[in-house]
Design a protein around this motif. Structure first.
Motif, PDB file in Angstrom:
ATOM      1  N   ILE A  27      -4.930  -7.616  -0.637  1.00 12.65           N
ATOM      2  CA  ILE A  27      -4.483  -6.253  -0.336  1.00 12.65           C
ATOM      3  C   ILE A  27      -2.992  -6.106  -0.618  1.00 12.65           C
ATOM      4  N   LEU A  28      -2.218  -7.104  -0.210  1.00 12.93           N
ATOM      5  CA  LEU A  28      -0.775  -7.045  -0.460  1.00 12.93           C
ATOM      6  C   LEU A  28      -0.491  -7.055  -1.962  1.00 12.93           C
ATOM      7  N   ARG A  29      -1.220  -7.843  -2.720  1.00  9.80           N
ATOM      8  CA  ARG A  29      -1.024  -7.867  -4.177  1.00  9.80           C
ATOM      9  C   ARG A  29      -1.335  -6.501  -4.775  1.00  9.80           C
ATOM     10  N   SER A  30      -2.398  -5.860  -4.293  1.00  7.01           N
ATOM     11  CA  SER A  30      -2.741  -4.529  -4.797  1.00  7.01           C
ATOM     12  C   SER A  30      -1.614  -3.540  -4.523  1.00  7.01           C
ATOM     13  N   MET A  31      -1.013  -3.634  -3.338  1.00  5.85           N
ATOM     14  CA  MET A  31       0.112  -2.747  -3.008  1.00  5.85           C
ATOM     15  C   MET A  31       1.289  -2.991  -3.942  1.00  5.85           C
ATOM     16  N   LEU A  32       1.538  -4.265  -4.261  1.00  5.40           N
ATOM     17  CA  LEU A  32       2.639  -4.587  -5.163  1.00  5.40           C
ATOM     18  C   LEU A  32       2.361  -4.062  -6.567  1.00  5.40           C
ATOM     19  N   TYR A  33       1.117  -4.162  -7.021  1.00  8.17           N
ATOM     20  CA  TYR A  33       0.753  -3.643  -8.330  1.00  8.17           C
ATOM     21  C   TYR A  33       0.969  -2.127  -8.400  1.00  8.17           C
ATOM     22  N   ARG A  34       0.587  -1.424  -7.323  1.00  6.63           N
ATOM     23  CA  ARG A  34       0.678   0.041  -7.305  1.00  6.63           C
ATOM     24  C   ARG A  34       2.084   0.536  -7.024  1.00  6.63           C
ATOM     25  N   GLY A  35       2.936  -0.349  -6.553  1.00 11.40           N
ATOM     26  CA  GLY A  35       4.266   0.089  -6.149  1.00 11.40           C
ATOM     27  C   GLY A  35       4.200   0.960  -4.910  1.00 11.40           C
ATOM     28  N   ALA A  36       3.365   0.585  -3.959  1.00 14.84           N
ATOM     29  CA  ALA A  36       3.165   1.379  -2.749  1.00 14.84           C
ATOM     30  C   ALA A  36       4.470   1.577  -1.987  1.00 14.84           C
ATOM     31  N   ASP A  37       4.612   2.760  -1.373  1.00 14.86           N
ATOM     32  CA  ASP A  37       5.828   3.075  -0.610  1.00 14.86           C
ATOM     33  C   ASP A  37       6.054   2.083   0.523  1.00 14.86           C
ATOM     34  N   LEU A  38       4.972   1.517   1.034  1.00 16.72           N
ATOM     35  CA  LEU A  38       5.072   0.582   2.150  1.00 16.72           C
ATOM     36  C   LEU A  38       5.939  -0.631   1.800  1.00 16.72           C
ATOM     37  N   ILE A  39       5.949  -1.020   0.539  1.00 13.91           N
ATOM     38  CA  ILE A  39       6.691  -2.206   0.128  1.00 13.91           C
ATOM     39  C   ILE A  39       8.185  -2.051   0.428  1.00 13.91           C
ATOM     40  N   ARG A  40       8.701  -0.843   0.337  1.00 12.18           N
ATOM     41  CA  ARG A  40      10.135  -0.623   0.580  1.00 12.18           C
ATOM     42  C   ARG A  40      10.522  -0.917   2.026  1.00 12.18           C
TER      43      ARG A  40
END
Length: 218
Positions: free
Chosen positions: A25-38
């Motif tokens: 799930i975390l990798r998917s967020m990194l791929y999408r550039g999810a706002d949560l990563i910030r």
């Protein structure tokens, strides 16, 4: 209340300040550039030795490499064989100092229980080793009522008397302490739990103050 859970099937408390999720799930967020990563400050990798897994290891590697430099990382594992080598790779990859903290014992002792007969049976506690009595009680709880009664009679030394034309004989029931044979179609251990079994277990954990609980079903 401030802890959330995110899986491929569901999201609970996704706005929490502490989120539990799979590495995929975390990798998917990194791929999408999810706002949560910030907003991430720390990522704690539990069971990081899975980076050696032939199928999932690449996911862990990608996440470690792709996480922004401002994110602090903590890696947990009780079975990583090449700790120093792994730490040096992380240090080179993230260009940060890595501090290795290790012990020759398990700081949090493991407790193993079996759920049978609407109760938990302790079969291993920390360094005490395997508990045959706990296993035996759990095995009895899974037997049909008639077989359980026979096993209990056997535990007290009482036999079952049978009569025939040739006279009478006493038969002592065998103990149930032995582990069921692997692959046996008659093994109660391999039976899939019913919906009621899961409900009973959940209610028991709630009463004992053991929630929240993460359940894995294979």
């Amino acid at each position: 209340e401030d802890v959330g859970l995110i899986t491929g099937d569901m999201q609970i408390g996704a706005d929490g300040s502490c989120l539990i999720m799979t590495t995929e799930i975390l990798r998917s967020m990194l791929y999408r550039g999810a706002d949560l990563i910030r907003d991430i400050e720390w990522v704690i990798f539990d069971e990081v030795h899975y980076i050696n897994d032939s199928e999932r290891g690449v996911v862990w590697e990608e996440v470690i490499i792709m996480l922004p430099d401002y994110v602090n990382l903590i890696f947990l594992s009780a079975t990583t064989p090449n700790t120093i080598e792994f730490s040096e790779w992380i240090g080179r990859t993230k260009r940060k100092p890595v501090h290795v903290i290790r012990t020759n014992y398990r700081p949090v002792p493991l407790s193993h229980h079996l759920w049978a007969g609407l109760k938990l049976h302790s079969i291993m506690e920390g360094k005490q080793g395997f508990k045959p009595s706990g296993y035996s009680e759990a095995a009895k709880a899974l037997l049909p009522a008639s077989a359980r009664a026979a096993a209990e009679n056997g535990g007290t030394g009482k036999g079952v008397k049978t009569c025939g034309k040739g006279g009478s004989a006493s038969v002592k029931p065998s103990s149930v302490a032995a582990k069921p044979a692997s692959g046996s179609r008659l093994s109660s251990w391999q039976a899939q739990g019913s919906k009621q079994d899961w409900i009973s277990l959940t209610r028991f954990l709630e009463r004992e103050g053991l929630m929240p609980t993460v359940c894995f079903s294979f």
